[in-house]
Design a protein around this motif. Sequence first.
Motif, PDB file in Angstrom:
ATOM      1  N   VAL A  94       5.053 -76.336 -26.322  1.00  9.67           N
ATOM      2  CA  VAL A  94       5.037 -76.105 -27.767  1.00  9.67           C
ATOM      3  C   VAL A  94       3.653 -76.461 -28.304  1.00  9.67           C
ATOM      4  CG1 VAL A  94       6.145 -76.611 -29.983  1.00  9.67           C
ATOM      5  CG2 VAL A  94       7.459 -76.801 -27.859  1.00  9.67           C
ATOM      6  N   VAL A  95       3.115 -75.590 -29.180  1.00  9.85           N
ATOM      7  CA  VAL A  95       1.790 -75.809 -29.757  1.00  9.85           C
ATOM      8  C   VAL A  95       1.923 -75.878 -31.271  1.00  9.85           C
ATOM      9  CG1 VAL A  95      -0.578 -74.967 -29.909  1.00  9.85           C
ATOM     10  CG2 VAL A  95       0.781 -74.472 -27.866  1.00  9.85           C
ATOM     11  N   PHE A  96       1.392 -76.960 -31.866  1.00  5.72           N
ATOM     12  CA  PHE A  96       1.389 -77.140 -33.314  1.00  5.72           C
ATOM     13  C   PHE A  96      -0.032 -76.919 -33.828  1.00  5.72           C
ATOM     14  CE2 PHE A  96       4.870 -79.752 -31.723  1.00  5.72           C
ATOM     15  CZ  PHE A  96       5.910 -79.395 -32.561  1.00  5.72           C
ATOM     16  N   LEU A  97      -0.175 -76.014 -34.797  1.00  6.56           N
ATOM     17  CA  LEU A  97      -1.486 -75.660 -35.336  1.00  6.56           C
ATOM     18  C   LEU A  97      -1.457 -75.851 -36.845  1.00  6.56           C
ATOM     19  CD1 LEU A  97      -1.896 -72.313 -33.367  1.00  6.56           C
ATOM     20  CD2 LEU A  97      -2.879 -74.522 -32.761  1.00  6.56           C
ATOM     21  N   ASP A  98      -2.242 -76.816 -37.337  1.00  2.00           N
ATOM     22  CA  ASP A  98      -2.254 -77.131 -38.762  1.00  2.00           C
ATOM     23  C   ASP A  98      -3.499 -76.507 -39.397  1.00  2.00           C
ATOM     24  OD1 ASP A  98      -1.602 -78.167 -41.193  1.00  2.00           O
ATOM     25  OD2 ASP A  98      -1.668 -80.277 -40.592  1.00  2.00           O
ATOM     26  N   GLU A  99      -3.297 -75.376 -40.067  1.00  2.48           N
ATOM     27  CA  GLU A  99      -4.367 -74.619 -40.733  1.00  2.48           C
ATOM     28  C   GLU A  99      -5.543 -74.368 -39.790  1.00  2.48           C
ATOM     29  OE1 GLU A  99      -5.363 -75.937 -44.656  1.00  2.48           O
ATOM     30  OE2 GLU A  99      -3.381 -76.737 -45.030  1.00  2.48           O
ATOM     31  N   PRO A 100      -5.310 -73.676 -38.684  1.00  3.37           N
ATOM     32  CA  PRO A 100      -6.372 -73.506 -37.685  1.00  3.37           C
ATOM     33  C   PRO A 100      -7.520 -72.625 -38.130  1.00  3.37           C
ATOM     34  CG  PRO A 100      -4.469 -72.164 -37.115  1.00  3.37           C
ATOM     35  CD  PRO A 100      -4.051 -73.031 -38.266  1.00  3.37           C
ATOM     36  N   THR A 101      -7.311 -71.770 -39.151  1.00  8.90           N
ATOM     37  CA  THR A 101      -8.387 -70.860 -39.559  1.00  8.90           C
ATOM     38  C   THR A 101      -8.986 -71.238 -40.910  1.00  8.90           C
ATOM     39  OG1 THR A 101      -6.871 -69.308 -40.641  1.00  8.90           O
ATOM     40  CG2 THR A 101      -7.319 -68.955 -38.293  1.00  8.90           C
ATOM     41  N   ALA A 102      -8.692 -72.440 -41.398  1.00  8.76           N
ATOM     42  CA  ALA A 102      -9.246 -72.874 -42.683  1.00  8.76           C
ATOM     43  C   ALA A 102     -10.775 -72.875 -42.622  1.00  8.76           C
ATOM     44  CB  ALA A 102      -8.744 -74.270 -43.025  1.00  8.76           C
ATOM     45  N   ALA A 103     -11.390 -72.345 -43.669  1.00  8.82           N
ATOM     46  CA  ALA A 103     -12.851 -72.343 -43.845  1.00  8.82           C
ATOM     47  C   ALA A 103     -13.588 -71.432 -42.866  1.00  8.82           C
ATOM     48  CB  ALA A 103     -13.419 -73.759 -43.746  1.00  8.82           C
ATOM     49  N   PRO A 155     -14.046 -64.126 -42.352  1.00  8.83           N
ATOM     50  CA  PRO A 155     -13.030 -63.145 -41.957  1.00  8.83           C
ATOM     51  C   PRO A 155     -13.124 -62.715 -40.497  1.00  8.83           C
ATOM     52  CG  PRO A 155     -13.898 -62.599 -44.109  1.00  8.83           C
ATOM     53  CD  PRO A 155     -14.742 -63.726 -43.590  1.00  8.83           C
ATOM     54  N   GLN A 156     -14.326 -62.531 -39.982  1.00 14.35           N
ATOM     55  CA  GLN A 156     -14.464 -62.118 -38.586  1.00 14.35           C
ATOM     56  C   GLN A 156     -13.942 -63.202 -37.652  1.00 14.35           C
ATOM     57  OE1 GLN A 156     -18.467 -61.813 -36.910  1.00 14.35           O
ATOM     58  NE2 GLN A 156     -17.906 -59.855 -35.986  1.00 14.35           N
ATOM     59  N   ALA A 157     -14.309 -64.459 -37.915  1.00  9.42           N
ATOM     60  CA  ALA A 157     -13.848 -65.560 -37.067  1.00  9.42           C
ATOM     61  C   ALA A 157     -12.338 -65.721 -37.156  1.00  9.42           C
ATOM     62  CB  ALA A 157     -14.545 -66.855 -37.469  1.00  9.42           C
ATOM     63  N   ARG A 158     -11.771 -65.530 -38.355  1.00  5.37           N
ATOM     64  CA  ARG A 158     -10.316 -65.639 -38.518  1.00  5.37           C
ATOM     65  C   ARG A 158      -9.596 -64.613 -37.662  1.00  5.37           C
ATOM     66  NH1 ARG A 158      -8.493 -64.336 -43.890  1.00  5.37           N
ATOM     67  NH2 ARG A 158      -6.460 -65.004 -43.153  1.00  5.37           N
ATOM     68  N   ARG A 159     -10.029 -63.358 -37.779  1.00  5.31           N
ATOM     69  CA  ARG A 159      -9.326 -62.305 -37.032  1.00  5.31           C
ATOM     70  C   ARG A 159      -9.529 -62.461 -35.530  1.00  5.31           C
ATOM     71  NH1 ARG A 159      -7.090 -58.284 -39.950  1.00  5.31           N
ATOM     72  NH2 ARG A 159      -7.436 -58.400 -42.204  1.00  5.31           N
ATOM     73  N   ASN A 160     -10.681 -62.959 -35.136  1.00  9.14           N
ATOM     74  CA  ASN A 160     -10.922 -63.233 -33.737  1.00  9.14           C
ATOM     75  C   ASN A 160      -9.965 -64.304 -33.236  1.00  9.14           C
ATOM     76  OD1 ASN A 160     -12.946 -64.490 -31.427  1.00  9.14           O
ATOM     77  ND2 ASN A 160     -13.186 -62.291 -31.760  1.00  9.14           N
ATOM     78  N   LEU A 161      -9.726 -65.311 -34.074  1.00 12.69           N
ATOM     79  CA  LEU A 161      -8.807 -66.384 -33.704  1.00 12.69           C
ATOM     80  C   LEU A 161      -7.364 -65.891 -33.680  1.00 12.69           C
ATOM     81  CD1 LEU A 161      -9.009 -69.322 -32.874  1.00 12.69           C
ATOM     82  CD2 LEU A 161      -8.748 -69.973 -35.268  1.00 12.69           C
ATOM     83  N   SER A 205     -20.463 -73.364 -33.786  1.00 13.28           N
ATOM     84  CA  SER A 205     -20.155 -72.855 -35.120  1.00 13.28           C
ATOM     85  C   SER A 205     -18.738 -73.281 -35.509  1.00 13.28           C
ATOM     86  CB  SER A 205     -20.261 -71.328 -35.138  1.00 13.28           C
ATOM     87  OG  SER A 205     -19.205 -70.763 -34.370  1.00 13.28           O
ATOM     88  N   GLY A 206     -18.382 -73.027 -36.783  1.00 16.61           N
ATOM     89  CA  GLY A 206     -17.045 -73.389 -37.246  1.00 16.61           C
ATOM     90  C   GLY A 206     -15.942 -72.733 -36.440  1.00 16.61           C
ATOM     91  N   GLY A 207     -16.081 -71.417 -36.197  1.00 21.78           N
ATOM     92  CA  GLY A 207     -15.074 -70.704 -35.422  1.00 21.78           C
ATOM     93  C   GLY A 207     -15.009 -71.198 -33.984  1.00 21.78           C
ATOM     94  N   GLU A 256      -2.268 -63.880 -42.827  1.00 21.11           N
ATOM     95  CA  GLU A 256      -2.214 -64.464 -41.488  1.00 21.11           C
ATOM     96  C   GLU A 256      -0.772 -64.679 -41.047  1.00 21.11           C
ATOM     97  OE1 GLU A 256      -5.284 -67.337 -40.278  1.00 21.11           O
ATOM     98  OE2 GLU A 256      -3.674 -68.822 -40.436  1.00 21.11           O
ATOM     99  N   ALA A 257       0.025 -65.281 -41.922  1.00 17.73           N
ATOM    100  CA  ALA A 257       1.429 -65.536 -41.597  1.00 17.73           C
ATOM    101  C   ALA A 257       2.199 -64.232 -41.428  1.00 17.73           C
ATOM    102  CB  ALA A 257       2.066 -66.385 -42.689  1.00 17.73           C
ATOM    103  N   GLU A 258       1.899 -63.251 -42.278  1.00 22.64           N
ATOM    104  CA  GLU A 258       2.614 -61.976 -42.230  1.00 22.64           C
ATOM    105  C   GLU A 258       2.344 -61.249 -40.918  1.00 22.64           C
ATOM    106  OE1 GLU A 258       3.748 -58.561 -45.517  1.00 22.64           O
ATOM    107  OE2 GLU A 258       2.022 -59.854 -45.841  1.00 22.64           O
TER     108      GLU A 258
END
Length: 300
Positions: A152-161, A164-170, A133-135, A193-195
């Motif tokens: 160091v880890v660089f993450l470029d928009e890791p939760t795009a698309a 909500p459940q998958a985002r919060r899980n991530l 799946s996407g998540g 997310e940033a906040e």
Amino acid sequence: MTDTIEVQGLVKRYAGKAVVDDVSFTVREGEFFGLLGPNGAGKTTTLEMIEGLRRPDAGSVVLLGEAPWPRNPRLLPRIGVQLQATAFFDRLTAREQLSTFGSLYDAPAGRVDEMLELVGLADKAGTQAEKLSGGQSQRLSIACALVHDPDVVFLDEPTAALDPQARRNLWDLLREINGRGKTVVLTTHYMDEAEILCDRVAIIDEGRILRMGPPADLVRGLSAPTRISVERAALGLDDARSLPGAESAEQDATSTVITSRTPAPVLAALAERDALAGLQVRGATLEDVFLELTGRAYRA
């Protein structure tokens, strides 16, 4: 704490136009740092110069005490990069993807199963990447960026698309990664997310940093009014406007909304009138700061 990343006067131009224009900031060791901005603001280009994927036209970057450009092989084992768009090898399972990435860095064999467990994909180890799946694909992408245990880890928009459940899980995963002492640099369009995740953020637009600091400090500095909402049946519009401390009031089909920079007397007056049904109190958020600085015009 020492500085893991030092950016000074960074500039990148395309067709004579500066898409990154005199950008300077530092990221401390172990910090969760966010780079925020509208589409085309220069976030990804800034990250790519820090990662050593693009050459700056001016300015300097120091990453873990070294210059990332020209391409610096000594830095590669120490950084993990999750790009905006991830392409996996065709027909390889999640475990095989991770094993392939890990072999590029001579990561120990046991590291693959450890990462699958960390990102919650142990039960998907034998599933081909294109069937995730996407998540799950985003989690596998992050696992590939971490399999060699970078600093160091660089993450470029890791939760795009993601839903909500998958985002919060991530988010939980990203907190755990940062909790292990990793420095994390994130770009995102999601202000909540940033906040929640970031120790500090820099808001960038048209290639320039407009404001930088801890999210809570940026919100406090906005001095935005509080919005107090109650059920429409509980309070009429004229009564709402007459409340002590009320600056303005409006109604929609279901609610009466009062705006105030001194919400305490408004809330006290509502309590005295027994008009607290459906009460909601909303203060300023990082999204308000973002819109105040970058405007509300749509960016394609």
